[in-house]
Motif scaffolding. Structure first.
Motif, short mmCIF file in Angstrom:
data_model
loop_
_atom_site.label_atom_id
_atom_site.label_comp_id
_atom_site.label_asym_id
_atom_site.label_seq_id
_atom_site.Cartn_x
_atom_site.Cartn_y
_atom_site.Cartn_z
N TYR A 190 8.70 33.64 78.93
CA TYR A 190 7.68 34.16 79.86
C TYR A 190 8.40 34.42 81.17
O TYR A 190 8.64 33.51 81.95
CB TYR A 190 6.55 33.15 80.04
CG TYR A 190 5.44 33.63 80.95
CD1 TYR A 190 4.42 34.44 80.46
CD2 TYR A 190 5.43 33.28 82.30
CE1 TYR A 190 3.40 34.88 81.30
CE2 TYR A 190 4.42 33.71 83.14
CZ TYR A 190 3.41 34.52 82.64
OH TYR A 190 2.41 34.96 83.46
N LYS B 52 -2.41 35.83 78.48
CA LYS B 52 -3.87 35.88 78.57
C LYS B 52 -4.39 35.24 79.85
O LYS B 52 -5.38 35.68 80.44
CB LYS B 52 -4.49 35.19 77.35
CG LYS B 52 -4.35 35.97 76.05
CD LYS B 52 -4.96 35.20 74.89
CE LYS B 52 -4.88 35.99 73.59
NZ LYS B 52 -5.45 35.22 72.45
N ARG B 53 -3.70 34.18 80.29
CA ARG B 53 -4.15 33.46 81.49
C ARG B 53 -3.83 34.21 82.78
O ARG B 53 -4.43 33.94 83.82
CB ARG B 53 -3.53 32.06 81.52
CG ARG B 53 -4.13 31.10 80.50
CD ARG B 53 -3.71 29.67 80.80
NE ARG B 53 -2.28 29.50 80.63
CZ ARG B 53 -1.71 29.06 79.50
NH1 ARG B 53 -2.47 28.76 78.44
NH2 ARG B 53 -0.40 28.92 79.41
N LEU C 169 1.90 34.24 74.41
CA LEU C 169 0.68 35.02 74.37
C LEU C 169 -0.42 34.36 75.21
O LEU C 169 -1.14 35.04 75.96
CB LEU C 169 0.21 35.20 72.93
CG LEU C 169 -1.08 36.03 72.75
CD1 LEU C 169 -0.91 37.43 73.34
CD2 LEU C 169 -1.45 36.11 71.28
N ASN C 170 -0.54 33.05 75.09
CA ASN C 170 -1.55 32.33 75.88
C ASN C 170 -1.27 32.45 77.38
O ASN C 170 -2.20 32.56 78.19
CB ASN C 170 -1.59 30.86 75.46
CG ASN C 170 -2.21 30.68 74.09
OD1 ASN C 170 -3.01 31.51 73.65
ND2 ASN C 170 -1.83 29.62 73.40
N SER C 171 0.00 32.44 77.74
CA SER C 171 0.36 32.59 79.15
C SER C 171 0.01 33.98 79.66
O SER C 171 -0.43 34.15 80.80
CB SER C 171 1.86 32.33 79.35
OG SER C 171 2.20 30.99 79.01
N LYS D 148 2.95 32.00 70.26
CA LYS D 148 1.59 31.67 70.71
C LYS D 148 1.58 31.21 72.16
O LYS D 148 0.68 31.56 72.93
CB LYS D 148 1.00 30.58 69.81
CG LYS D 148 0.45 31.09 68.50
CD LYS D 148 -0.26 29.98 67.74
CE LYS D 148 -0.91 30.52 66.47
NZ LYS D 148 -1.62 29.45 65.72
N ASN D 149 2.57 30.43 72.54
CA ASN D 149 2.64 29.94 73.92
C ASN D 149 2.78 31.08 74.92
O ASN D 149 2.13 31.08 75.97
CB ASN D 149 3.81 28.96 74.08
CG ASN D 149 3.56 27.65 73.37
OD1 ASN D 149 2.42 27.25 73.18
ND2 ASN D 149 4.63 26.97 72.99
N ASN E 202 -2.76 40.38 81.52
CA ASN E 202 -3.83 40.58 80.55
C ASN E 202 -4.30 42.03 80.57
O ASN E 202 -4.42 42.70 79.54
CB ASN E 202 -4.99 39.64 80.85
CG ASN E 202 -5.98 39.54 79.70
OD1 ASN E 202 -6.25 40.51 79.02
ND2 ASN E 202 -6.52 38.35 79.49
N CYS F 275 1.91 38.15 67.29
CA CYS F 275 2.17 36.74 67.62
C CYS F 275 2.73 36.00 66.42
O CYS F 275 2.26 36.17 65.29
CB CYS F 275 0.85 36.10 68.08
SG CYS F 275 1.01 34.38 68.53
#
Length: 263
Positions: A160, A193-194, A189-191, A186-187, A199, A212
């Protein structure tokens, strides 16, 4: 076939390979007639060896069914062609690894599939770039210049990095990219999204496709319409942003595409 049988057969085959590779004359003869059959005079001129030495080597290879004589010309048998093809591949793999040994020796290769490692010879023409104490951002700068000239990107992104995202989004906003494919964990992708900006810029952009995977990635691979690049992690788990391999030839591009598809 049991593993014991496999080991016995491999040991026996190794003896045959060793028989070829421990003689420079036998090796050179196979390579000399790999692409086209040749007569004794042509072999003598090419290898710069006496006829007697060449004839002795030819006889040895005939005895193990690797070459055959057709009229005055020597050519590979089917077995000889298969063995020489793999011998060429071994030599090119060795050359490719040795050319960039600093890069390969220092990094974690566990995320590169075994089949891809066997075909490392496809990267024999890539260039190695590294950052120095006088220019800490050399590798990153070279990378950004390359993607700025691309219209399509496929990226396996293991980190990231707001710095990378900033340049990618800038190019997207400038309409430089026709298509961007990202493979992330996944980690990551979640970052994304946040982060409101990421995003919107990535997940809601029709030009961007994100896939993912369930595990943390250990390679940073980029493939575009005009180059490929690869950077890796140190063996202690830290990402190395100071060293990168860059390739623009068709073999390197093919290797990168196959690696991207494997994810």
């Amino acid at each position: 076939m049991t593993s014991i049988q496999t080991k016995k057969e491999l040991t026996e085959e190794f003896k045959n390979v060793k028989y070829i590779l421990t003689s420079s004359m036998r090796t050179k003869l196979l390579l000399a007639i790999y692409e086209k059959s040749k007569n004794l005079e042509e072999l003598r001129i090419e290898l710069q060896k006496p006829s007697a030495t060449i004839l002795h080597g030819l006889k040895e290879l005939e005895n193990i069914n690797l070459i055959k004589k057709s009229q005055k010309y020597y050519e590979l048998t089917s077995n000889g062609y298969l063995l020489t093809t793999n011998m060429v591949k071994l030599i090119e793999n060795w050359y490719s690894l040795n050319k960039n040994k600093t890069f390969w020796n220092n990094h974690d290769l566990s995320d590169i599939p075994e089949e891809m490692l066997k075909n490392i010879y496809l990267l024999k023409d890539v260039e190695y770039e590294n950052s120095t104490t006088s220019d800490l951002s050399n590798a990153f700068t070279k990378y950004i210049k390359l993607i700025s000239k691309s219209t399509k990107l496929q990226i396996v992104l293991p980190i990231y990095s707001e710095n990378h995202f900033k340049h990618i989004i800038l190019l997207l906003n400038e309409d430089k990219f026709k298509k961007l494919e990202l493979i992330v964990s996944k980690n990551i992708l979640n970052s994304i999204k946040r982060n409101t900006d990421l995003n919107k810029a990535l997940l809601k952009n029709r030009k961007v496709k994100i896939k993912c995977v369930n595990h943390d990635l250990k390679i940073f691979l980029t493939r575009s319409n005009n180059f490929m690049s690869l950077s890796l992690f140190f063996k202690d788990g830290l990402y190395d942003d100071s060293q990168i391999l860059i390739g623009k030839d068709k073999n390197a591009m093919r290797w990168a595409l196959n690696l991207f598809k494997s994810f």
